[in-house]
Design a protein around this motif. Sequence first.
Motif, PDB file in Angstrom:
ATOM      1  N   GLU A 246      -7.732 -12.588   8.865  1.00 31.01           N
ATOM      2  CA  GLU A 246      -6.770 -12.781   9.899  1.00 31.01           C
ATOM      3  C   GLU A 246      -5.827 -11.637   9.910  1.00 31.01           C
ATOM      4  O   GLU A 246      -5.121 -11.609  10.811  1.00 31.01           O
ATOM      5  N   PHE A 247      -5.899 -10.893   8.896  1.00 27.84           N
ATOM      6  CA  PHE A 247      -5.210  -9.495   9.253  1.00 27.84           C
ATOM      7  C   PHE A 247      -5.948  -8.442   8.534  1.00 27.84           C
ATOM      8  O   PHE A 247      -6.643  -8.596   7.524  1.00 27.84           O
ATOM      9  N   ASN A 248      -5.790  -7.073   9.110  1.00 24.82           N
ATOM     10  CA  ASN A 248      -6.218  -6.245   8.306  1.00 24.82           C
ATOM     11  C   ASN A 248      -5.499  -5.501   7.210  1.00 24.82           C
ATOM     12  O   ASN A 248      -4.384  -5.070   7.600  1.00 24.82           O
ATOM     13  N   PRO A 249      -6.067  -5.565   5.945  1.00 25.94           N
ATOM     14  CA  PRO A 249      -5.076  -5.104   4.832  1.00 25.94           C
ATOM     15  C   PRO A 249      -4.726  -3.787   4.880  1.00 25.94           C
ATOM     16  O   PRO A 249      -5.377  -3.025   5.439  1.00 25.94           O
ATOM     17  N   CYS A 250      -3.513  -3.372   4.495  1.00 29.26           N
ATOM     18  CA  CYS A 250      -2.993  -1.986   4.171  1.00 29.26           C
ATOM     19  C   CYS A 250      -2.553  -1.949   2.772  1.00 29.26           C
ATOM     20  O   CYS A 250      -2.912  -2.746   1.838  1.00 29.26           O
ATOM     21  N   MET A 251      -2.066  -0.752   2.418  1.00 28.75           N
ATOM     22  CA  MET A 251      -1.685  -0.542   1.051  1.00 28.75           C
ATOM     23  C   MET A 251      -0.481  -1.370   0.554  1.00 28.75           C
ATOM     24  O   MET A 251      -0.145  -1.774  -0.478  1.00 28.75           O
ATOM     25  N   VAL A 252       0.471  -1.729   1.655  1.00 28.81           N
ATOM     26  CA  VAL A 252       1.602  -2.158   1.466  1.00 28.81           C
ATOM     27  C   VAL A 252       1.638  -3.665   0.888  1.00 28.81           C
ATOM     28  O   VAL A 252       2.073  -3.953  -0.166  1.00 28.81           O
ATOM     29  N   PRO A 253       0.548  -4.515   1.296  1.00 28.48           N
ATOM     30  CA  PRO A 253       0.585  -5.825   0.323  1.00 28.48           C
ATOM     31  C   PRO A 253      -0.003  -5.558  -0.962  1.00 28.48           C
ATOM     32  O   PRO A 253       0.662  -6.339  -1.860  1.00 28.48           O
ATOM     33  N   PHE A 254      -0.952  -4.679  -1.141  1.00 31.67           N
ATOM     34  CA  PHE A 254      -1.283  -4.435  -2.606  1.00 31.67           C
ATOM     35  C   PHE A 254      -0.026  -3.991  -3.490  1.00 31.67           C
ATOM     36  O   PHE A 254       0.080  -4.323  -4.596  1.00 31.67           O
ATOM     37  N   ASN A 255       0.553  -2.975  -2.943  1.00 33.06           N
ATOM     38  CA  ASN A 255       1.858  -2.557  -3.639  1.00 33.06           C
ATOM     39  C   ASN A 255       2.781  -3.645  -4.009  1.00 33.06           C
ATOM     40  O   ASN A 255       3.450  -3.659  -4.989  1.00 33.06           O
ATOM     41  N   SER A 256       2.886  -4.493  -2.972  1.00 35.18           N
ATOM     42  CA  SER A 256       3.840  -5.688  -3.203  1.00 35.18           C
ATOM     43  C   SER A 256       3.474  -6.533  -4.323  1.00 35.18           C
ATOM     44  O   SER A 256       4.207  -6.919  -5.343  1.00 35.18           O
ATOM     45  N   LEU A 257       2.283  -6.890  -4.363  1.00 31.49           N
ATOM     46  CA  LEU A 257       1.543  -7.712  -5.327  1.00 31.49           C
ATOM     47  C   LEU A 257       1.638  -6.777  -6.730  1.00 31.49           C
ATOM     48  O   LEU A 257       1.939  -7.696  -7.607  1.00 31.49           O
ATOM     49  N   MET A 258       1.360  -5.681  -6.661  1.00 32.57           N
ATOM     50  CA  MET A 258       1.197  -4.904  -7.858  1.00 32.57           C
ATOM     51  C   MET A 258       2.569  -5.008  -8.482  1.00 32.57           C
ATOM     52  O   MET A 258       2.908  -5.061  -9.743  1.00 32.57           O
ATOM     53  N   SER A 259       3.557  -4.866  -8.006  1.00 32.38           N
ATOM     54  CA  SER A 259       5.016  -4.663  -8.495  1.00 32.38           C
ATOM     55  C   SER A 259       5.359  -5.959  -8.793  1.00 32.38           C
ATOM     56  O   SER A 259       6.049  -5.960  -9.857  1.00 32.38           O
ATOM     57  N   GLY A 260       4.991  -7.102  -8.077  1.00 30.30           N
ATOM     58  CA  GLY A 260       5.297  -8.358  -8.504  1.00 30.30           C
ATOM     59  C   GLY A 260       4.690  -8.670  -9.929  1.00 30.30           C
ATOM     60  O   GLY A 260       5.646  -9.159 -10.658  1.00 30.30           O
ATOM     61  N   VAL A 261       3.564  -8.555  -9.894  1.00 29.03           N
ATOM     62  CA  VAL A 261       3.015  -8.853 -11.220  1.00 29.03           C
ATOM     63  C   VAL A 261       3.168  -7.865 -12.453  1.00 29.03           C
ATOM     64  O   VAL A 261       3.498  -8.439 -13.516  1.00 29.03           O
ATOM     65  N   CYS A 262       3.547  -6.640 -12.400  1.00 29.17           N
ATOM     66  CA  CYS A 262       3.954  -5.757 -12.989  1.00 29.17           C
ATOM     67  C   CYS A 262       5.451  -6.327 -13.681  1.00 29.17           C
ATOM     68  O   CYS A 262       5.678  -6.089 -14.837  1.00 29.17           O
ATOM     69  N   ASN A 263       6.298  -6.651 -12.731  1.00 30.83           N
ATOM     70  CA  ASN A 263       7.503  -7.039 -13.265  1.00 30.83           C
ATOM     71  C   ASN A 263       7.378  -8.279 -14.045  1.00 30.83           C
ATOM     72  O   ASN A 263       8.430  -8.541 -14.860  1.00 30.83           O
TER      73      ASN A 263
END
Length: 722
Positions: A246-263
């Motif tokens: 439904e959408f073309n991924p970019c690095m932004v959602p990856f960064n958000s997810l990585m930040s969330g799981v790291c926290n």
Amino acid sequence: MLFRRKIRSLRRIPRPWLAGKHPLSSVAAADEAEELVLDSGVLDPKSCSREILGLSNLDLGRYLSCRSNSSVVAEKGVLKQKEMVSCPRWSEQDPRLARLEACHALAKEGRLKQMRKILRQMLDDEGTSSSLLCELLCTNFKYWDSNSIVWDMLANVYARLEMIHDALFVLSKMANLDMQASISTYDSLLFSLRHTDIAWDLYEEIKSSGVSYSEYTFNILIDGLCKQGRLQHAISFFQMKRGNKEFNPCMVPFNSLMSGVCNAGFVEIARSLLSLSFKYGFLPNKYSYTALIHGLCLAGDVDKALELTEYMQTDGIELDVVIYNILINGYRLLGLMSEIWKLIKMMIQHGLQPDLVTYTILITGLCEGGNVDEGLKMRKEMLSKGFKLNIVTYSVLVNALCRKGYINEVEGLLEEMKEIGLDMDLVAYSILINGYCRLGEIEKALQVCQTMCSKRIMANSFTHGGILSSLCKNGLLPEANWYLENLAATGQTLHIILYNIVIDGYAKIGDVEGAVTLYEQIIRSNITPSVVTYNSLIYGFCKIGELKMAKSFLRKIELHELVPTVVTYTILINGFCGAGDTDSIRELLDEMIEKSIMPNRITYSVIIKALCKQGRAQEALDILKNMEIMGIGADEITYNTLIQGFHELRNLNMAFYLHDKMLQHSLMPTPITYNLLINALCLNREVDRAESAIHKQNDHKSLAAFQAMVVKSCLIALGIYE
């Protein structure tokens, strides 16, 4: 529902009453251009857009009750009063109407940024409410063809200003008028609401409206879910949208997810996400590295974080102050202040200067290590370098000073904050209130709480809990109960934690009547008790010897679909130990194991104590052996209990066997240990060996005190001293 769902797309909004003409708004025209490109397969949408946008400029004057040309609008989109010559009636009667007319003119020309500036300035200058502005638009501009664009932009401005209720009000009015909000407005509102559950409701509204998502919509949602701590939901949503394409991924959602799981401490998941981003052809950027480095530092793996900075520099990304601060904080968490100074030296060598965050981390590290004086010196250094301390820095210092009991220094810092005009926030007030409570300054704590409430900063459970704990520890149970009742009377939602504090206070002094009264009040208020509630009640009844009542509350735990913990059973076992009821102890122990609640060191220590009191030291020793088999290490208290048990049985060899076993397990015998052994030796008339035991212990503060004990024990043993 956030607003009515009678929403249609922009290209279907009601047309003006003049037939034969189709004057489109600039946004609607852009929509038509996109459709034309899709239908015709033309690769240059700009030429098509220009052609269709031309339609929106045809004969606009025929539809306007009061015309305005582009000269009315200043270069930056702000109207000048002297240029409002085309609408003297509006400029004289209500300047807001003149500004709204200018907004319609700008909307007609597609100058949306300038229009946004005018609306923003209107709100800044006049603070116009959303209801009044909507009334003005409905009454005076209802049939203007660019009206829907102005409505949409008004909602957009409110959303960007985080005036959520006003934005939702405008959107509800638009729905009533069959106007469709743009995805840009939805995205702005979604961004402002991303920390709340309402964001998901808004997403459902967007889906039902049929508006096409932008490239930002899903990224905002994923980032919001991560910031709310709903990581599983965020990852599931990401996987679903990725699977549905439904959408073309970019690095932004990856960064958000990585930040969330790291926290949250899940660094391995972050690494998996980074590997997945590689499959999409993305390279990690500064934000990707920052998230991973932060996660590794939180996990205590600063060495790997430093390795990652090397990869970062290899990729051509320079380290900045933010990265250094993360690394410095990582070493602070490990208590390695010496490594911090090395990093700061490295930082300066790379041309970077420590900032306010760096100094705050340093002060925190020094204070946590007990070097409060050094922390205060660091504060002076910061001030000498022109830094303005923020509330975080002051809060760290106030907390450290309160722990040390330096009330005068705390008062000095508060006065300093007042002089520089620095307002305290909820965290700072909570630290100060809890600090005063720890020092027994309850009156001052209550005064600070009153000051905080007068500034409309609502105290949270942490703040109230500190006050209640202090009142209970000082034996002021009636005052604690009054405080709790006062909170309930003011309409504040009381967490079960607050009730638990007061119930525990009653239980510890053996006032089970007060504890049960409060418990019954909880039940009447439809507040669900926690296991901690029942643990306190069980403790209270065990304290006064009402073991049947204590056991009945164990059964009530299960009635409320709660699971008793090892603490629950240990409290009960300790109660039955005091009564010498070994059968009930074994029954409770079997019940624990049956429910997969494994006894811990404290549980076994309680049982060992009970057996030793009954002269069954050998059985207690068997339990110690079982503990070793299960990998549960005994502590000094457990060994001292056993030594005392064998001492009372005059079994000197077993007492010294346990002393040697302590040393084998790297446990240092305490003064109590040696006192027991010396007494045993004296009772056995082995005074020389007792003297030898004295000299073996090197940690006791006063050798003379031990020698006095030896003499006293010998005299008692010989019947000379009574």
